[in-house]
Design an enzyme around this catalytic site. Structure first.
Site, short mmCIF file in Angstrom:
data_model
loop_
_atom_site.label_atom_id
_atom_site.label_comp_id
_atom_site.label_asym_id
_atom_site.label_seq_id
_atom_site.Cartn_x
_atom_site.Cartn_y
_atom_site.Cartn_z
N GLN A 127 -8.92 -6.47 11.82
CA GLN A 127 -8.42 -5.44 10.90
C GLN A 127 -9.05 -4.08 11.12
O GLN A 127 -9.26 -3.32 10.20
CB GLN A 127 -8.58 -5.89 9.44
CG GLN A 127 -7.71 -7.12 9.15
CD GLN A 127 -7.52 -7.38 7.68
OE1 GLN A 127 -8.39 -7.09 6.88
NE2 GLN A 127 -6.37 -7.95 7.33
N MET A 130 24.69 8.32 1.63
CA MET A 130 24.48 9.57 2.37
C MET A 130 24.78 9.38 3.86
O MET A 130 25.33 10.26 4.51
CB MET A 130 23.05 10.08 2.16
CG MET A 130 22.84 11.49 2.62
SD MET A 130 23.99 12.64 1.87
CE MET A 130 23.02 13.26 0.51
N GLU A 142 0.81 -1.23 0.00
CA GLU A 142 0.00 0.00 0.00
C GLU A 142 0.84 1.27 0.00
O GLU A 142 0.40 2.30 -0.51
CB GLU A 142 -0.96 0.00 1.18
CG GLU A 142 -2.12 -1.00 1.05
CD GLU A 142 -1.79 -2.39 1.56
OE1 GLU A 142 -0.60 -2.64 1.88
OE2 GLU A 142 -2.69 -3.23 1.65
N LYS A 187 -17.61 -0.79 5.97
CA LYS A 187 -18.10 -1.75 4.99
C LYS A 187 -19.62 -1.70 4.85
O LYS A 187 -20.16 -1.79 3.74
CB LYS A 187 -17.65 -3.16 5.38
CG LYS A 187 -17.88 -4.19 4.28
CD LYS A 187 -17.19 -5.50 4.62
CE LYS A 187 -17.39 -6.51 3.47
NZ LYS A 187 -16.74 -7.79 3.75
C1 TPP Z 1 12.60 5.22 4.92
C2 TPP Z 1 13.91 5.84 5.23
N1 TPP Z 1 14.73 5.28 6.15
C3 TPP Z 1 15.92 5.83 6.42
C4 TPP Z 1 16.32 6.98 5.81
C5 TPP Z 1 17.67 7.60 6.14
N2 TPP Z 1 18.54 7.61 4.97
C6 TPP Z 1 18.69 8.69 4.18
S1 TPP Z 1 19.70 8.40 2.86
C7 TPP Z 1 19.98 6.82 3.36
C8 TPP Z 1 20.88 5.92 2.55
C9 TPP Z 1 20.40 5.66 1.19
O1 TPP Z 1 21.24 4.75 0.58
P1 TPP Z 1 21.15 4.47 -0.97
O2 TPP Z 1 19.75 4.24 -1.35
O3 TPP Z 1 22.12 3.40 -1.31
O4 TPP Z 1 21.56 5.86 -1.61
P2 TPP Z 1 23.01 6.55 -1.70
O5 TPP Z 1 23.05 7.58 -0.62
O6 TPP Z 1 24.04 5.50 -1.54
O7 TPP Z 1 23.01 7.18 -3.05
C10 TPP Z 1 19.31 6.55 4.54
C11 TPP Z 1 19.37 5.26 5.25
C12 TPP Z 1 15.42 7.54 4.89
N3 TPP Z 1 15.70 8.68 4.25
N4 TPP Z 1 14.24 6.95 4.59
#
Ligand code: TPP
Ligand code: MG
Lengths: 602, 217
Positions: free
Chosen positions: A128, A499, A65, A177
């Site tokens: 649910q 990041m 979803e 429902k």
């Molecule tokens: C749902 C969610 N969980 C955690 C984060 C924290 N977060 C931001 S960037 C990131 C890493 C992303 O890694 P990747 O998809 O490999 O991208 P890259 O930075 O390597 O390009 C995380 C864990 C987030 N933004 N969203």
């Protein structure tokens, strides 16, 4: 008076009786809904039964979803229409919450229909059952629980009105429902003058003319002016973007934009400074810091933009155009607030600028543009591609060069790849760039691409992804395959949550706690298992051919681009710092790996 | 009330470390005249770091969840509620009125009003502190237990405050006292040494002075 106005507002009722679920679909049809993104379950079976019996609304079965909501966001943002979602009660509704919050933060118009247990069971911890209205109250613009079948159509019309009017946002309609199975009458949507005559919710779209006059007079006297524009311009519609372009041309002022506003002014425009903010360009951030008149159009002084508020653009007078009065003076105190829709305000600004025969102070403006050109000379996005390892910037830059002549929509996940996409993919038009800005939701890009491709079957839709983010909603590949949506997933695979790794490197002594992407799947095989085409590229020399092949395939493709694991995303304003404390990173032209000493504070 | 008193109380800076909330503020004199147009608030006013107490009145659709929306918004954004009253005021149009006593800097109060204004079931948001003169009252039921001199003294003070005795036993009284917040506070303060047991307060109900209604009709 009240009774009469109420009557006019209501639209007309027909005598004929319909089952509730049919009333819902009739209302969706009348609202112009063509596609619903959803997932069935016990509480919404009557609605699915009615969907089965008709042909005018297409249903896209997602695999989670959250994906349904992001897909509807992609659909909405790329078309300017209201996106529509249908999910079941309990877990269906709770799974939708991340998407709803995402849409709220980025002001995306959505109507999300959620199933609910029958009214007599509400509050009994029924199977649910979730308090959907309670759970979604803070993550929607508004929500409704419909208890009376005769109110169904009216509430759905109202939900669409609320979702798209003023500052757009997601609206939930919770549907027990038994209400969906009861017989009731249909109410048409309010028309004509009544269309905007909601009992209470009538956001102001036309600005106060004295506010516009004060703003334009300030602009005319500016010596170091700067437009700072945001997602509000996109939300206002293509006309706002056209007007913005005209106003920039008319005044000759430079312009920067937030992540959400990219494309409103073309990246090829001669006054374009690139994106501003935490990973914005050197020239955009220094121009924000040094300007004397800031013209904020449809942006909200988000913390990713302002950096440390204490030092934010200290010497400027600020104009803030926003349709949402609560955005004004929230983070940054402004001199001239203008409450109204961006297009309406821009139109009045242009008319007044012309009528008063205003002209920018040419001498001052020239000096200002010269200063900016000098900052631009710093070439802050510089990187070097040599050797056998693909630089992530290079991958995105090549993707841009090889797709710019087509109708291309770009979505992203969240992380370094998202910022590189914003820096290196150059957008010429509004509504072609879809990213999760406010919430920063990993897992947004693929389902959003599915939604975009549903709306634009012949366009090229690319999700620029990270290898970690893509795992969050990878299941939507299955949706893409089922509906023959040829979306392209372009994974910038640096084997790290890049990041996170970057912050750990810069702020936590390079202690890479849990940020390595361990045990990754083989994305090529994974793609094939889903019924997509899988590709991998490791050699920079093969980058172009790989991209060309990817876009030539008329099926969903996952392209695993193996890139430099150590690359960091610059420029960067470390959180808590001011615009002029940006780190540029790479010591220029040497292409050396970034070390602690290499970080130049400016 | 004497004009002088009103303006002297107009601005009550929050003392560092002071526990009591800022006193009720009277409209700062420059507030209205310098509002050149809707939404325009002088920068100096917004930068004022002092906190003020405001009563904000809302007219809302009397529907399920409307109170939760208002409270949830205020709590979720970290604003402060000192008291909140709600009741249906127009059965025919199904409208309720919510009075919120809150305190904050001008910037915060403007935010509170703007955020309330964008809730869909909200018809009107009126700042009864800023938008002209108003009257505000609350009612408190105050239970005092004691015998002998203390009992007599409680009755005597009750008289001065025109509090009604609505329940009495040989050991106790329940006073009903009506007035502005300061008066009710003062009464309760005086009852403390006289055997105060408990207090039940309604919170502030407020209304603008003059002929105009909250929705200007
Ligand atoms: C749902 C969610 N969980 C955690 C984060 C924290 N977060 C931001 S960037 C990131 C890493 C992303 O890694 P990747 O998809 O490999 O991208 P890259 O930075 O390597 O390009 C995380 C864990 C987030 N933004 N969203
Ligand atoms: Mg990564």
């Amino acid at each position: 008076m009240a009774a009469e106005a109420l009557k006019a507002e209501r639209g007309t009722e027909t005598e004929e009786l319909f089952v509730g679920a049919r009333l819902i679909l009739k209302a969706l049809e009348e609202q112009g809904v063509e596609v619903v993104f959803g997932y069935p379950g016990g509480a919404v079976l009557p609605i699915y039964d009615e969907l089965f019996k008709q042909n005018s609304i297409r249903h896209v079965l997602v695999r989670h979803e959250q994906g349904a909501v992001h897909a509807a966001e992609g659909y909405a943002r790329s078309t300017g229409k209201v996106g529509c979602v249908l999910v079941t009660s309990g877990p269906g509704a709770t799974n939708a919450v991340t998407g709803l919050t995402d849409a709220l933060m980025d002001s995306i118009p959505l109507v999300c229909l959620t199933g609910q247990v029958p009214t007599h069971l509400i509050g009994n911890d029924a199977f649910q059952e979730a308090d959907t209205v309670g759970i979604t109250r803070p993550c929607t613009k508004h929500n409704y629980l419909v208890r009376d079948v005769n109110q169904l159509a009216k509430v759905i019309h109202e939900a669409f009105y609320v979702a798209r009017s003023g500052r757009p946002g997601p609206v939930v309609v919770d549907l027990p429902k038994d209400v969906c199975m009861a017989m009731g009458t249909y109410t048409t949507a309010p028309r004509g003058i009544n269309r905007q005559q909601h009992k209470t919710y009538r956001p102001k779209t036309k600005p106060d003319s004295s506010a516009v006059a004060a703003a334009v007079a300030l602009m005319a006297g500016a010596k170091r002016p700067l437009f700072y524009t945001g997602g509000g311009v996109i939300n206002s519609g293509p006309k706002a973007s056209a007007l913005l372009r005209e106003l920039v041309r008319l005044t000759g002022f430079p312009i920067t934009s937030t992540l959400m506003g990219l494309g409103a002014y073309p990246a090829s425009g001669d006054k374009w400074l690139g994106m501003l903010g935490m990973h914005g360009t050197y020239e955009a951030n220094l121009a924000m810091h040094g300007c004397d008149v800031m013209i904020n159009i449809g942006a909200r002084f988000d913390d990713r933009i302002t950096g440390n508020l204490k030092f934010f653009s200290p010497d400027s007078k600020k104009i803030h155009v926003d349709i949402d009065a609560s955005s004004i003076n929230k983070n940054v105190i402004v001199d001239i607030p203008v409450i109204g829709d961006c297009a309406a305000v821009l139109e009045e600004m242009i008319a007044l600028w012309k009528a008063k025969r205003y002209e920018a102070d040419q001498k001052a403006l020239k000096a200002w543009l010269r200063q900016i050109a000098q900052w631009q000379g710093r070439d802050c996005l510089h990187y070097e591609q040599h050797g056998k390892i693909i630089k992530p910037q290079y991958a995105i830059q090549r993707l841009y060069e090889l797709t710019k002549k087509r109708e291309t929509y770009i979505t992203t996940e969240v992380g370094q790849h998202q910022m590189w996409a914003a820096q290196f993919y150059r957008f010429e038009q509004p509504n072609h760039w879809l990213t999760s800005g406010g919430l920063g939701t990993m897992g947004y890009g693929l389902p959003a691409a599915v939604g975009v491709q549903m709306a634009h079957p012949d366009a090229l839709v690319v999700d620029i992804a990270g290898e970690a983010s893509i795992m969050m909603n990878i299941q939507e590949l299955s949706t893409a395959v089922q509906y023959r949506l040829p979306v392209k997933v372009f994974i910038i695979n640096n084997q790290y949550m890049g990041m996170v790794r970057q912050w750990q490197e810069l702020l936590h002594g390079s202690r890479y706690s849990e940020s390595y992407s361990e045990a990754l799947p083989d994305f090529v095989k994974l793609a094939e298992a889903f019924g997509c085409v899988g590709m991998r590229v490791q050699d920079p020399a093969e980058m172009d051919d790989t991209i060309k092949e990817m876009i030539s395939i008329k099926r969903p493709v996952v392209c695993d681009v193996v890139v430099d694991q150590k690359e960091n995303c610059f420029p960067m304003i470390p959180s808590g710092k001011a615009h002029n404390e940006m780190i540029l990173g790479t010591s220029e032209k040497t292409g050396k790996a970034i070390t602690g000493e290499g970080l130049a504070l400016v | 009330m004497a004009k002088k008193t009103a303006s002297a109380r107009g601005k009550t800076p929050a003392k560092p470390g002071a526990k009591a909330p800022a006193k009720r503020a009277v409209k700062a004199p420059e507030a209205q005249s310098s509002n050149l147009y809707e939404g325009m608030i002088p920068v100096a006013r917004l930068k004022d770091k002092d906190t003020y107490r405001h009563v904000v009145s809302l007219l809302v659709d009397n529907e399920a969840g409307v109170l939760a929306r208002v409270i949830g918004m205020i709590a979720g954004r970290g604003y402060n509620i000192e008291s909140l009253t709600v009741a249906e005021v127009d059965r025919e149009r199904q409208l309720s009125r919510i009075n919120i006593a809150t305190s904050g800097t001008h910037q915060i109060i403007e935010q509170v009003k703007a955020q309330l204004g964008r809730l869909v079931p909200v018809h009107v948001v009126r700042d009864l502190t800023d938008d002209g003169p108003s009257v505000a009252r609350e009612l408190a039921l105050v239970k005092v237990a004691g015998v002998g001199d203390k009992r007599v003294e409680a009755l005597r003070i009750g008289d001065i405050f025109r509090a009604n005795v609505v329940d009495s036993s040989t050991q106790s009284f329940v006073f009903e006292v009506v007035g502005n917040t300061d008066k009710v506070d003062a009464f309760i303060e005086l009852m403390k040494p006289l055997g105060l047991v408990e207090v039940s307060r309604t919170g502030v109900a407020a209304i603008a002075r003059g002929a105009a209604g909250i929705d200007k009709k």
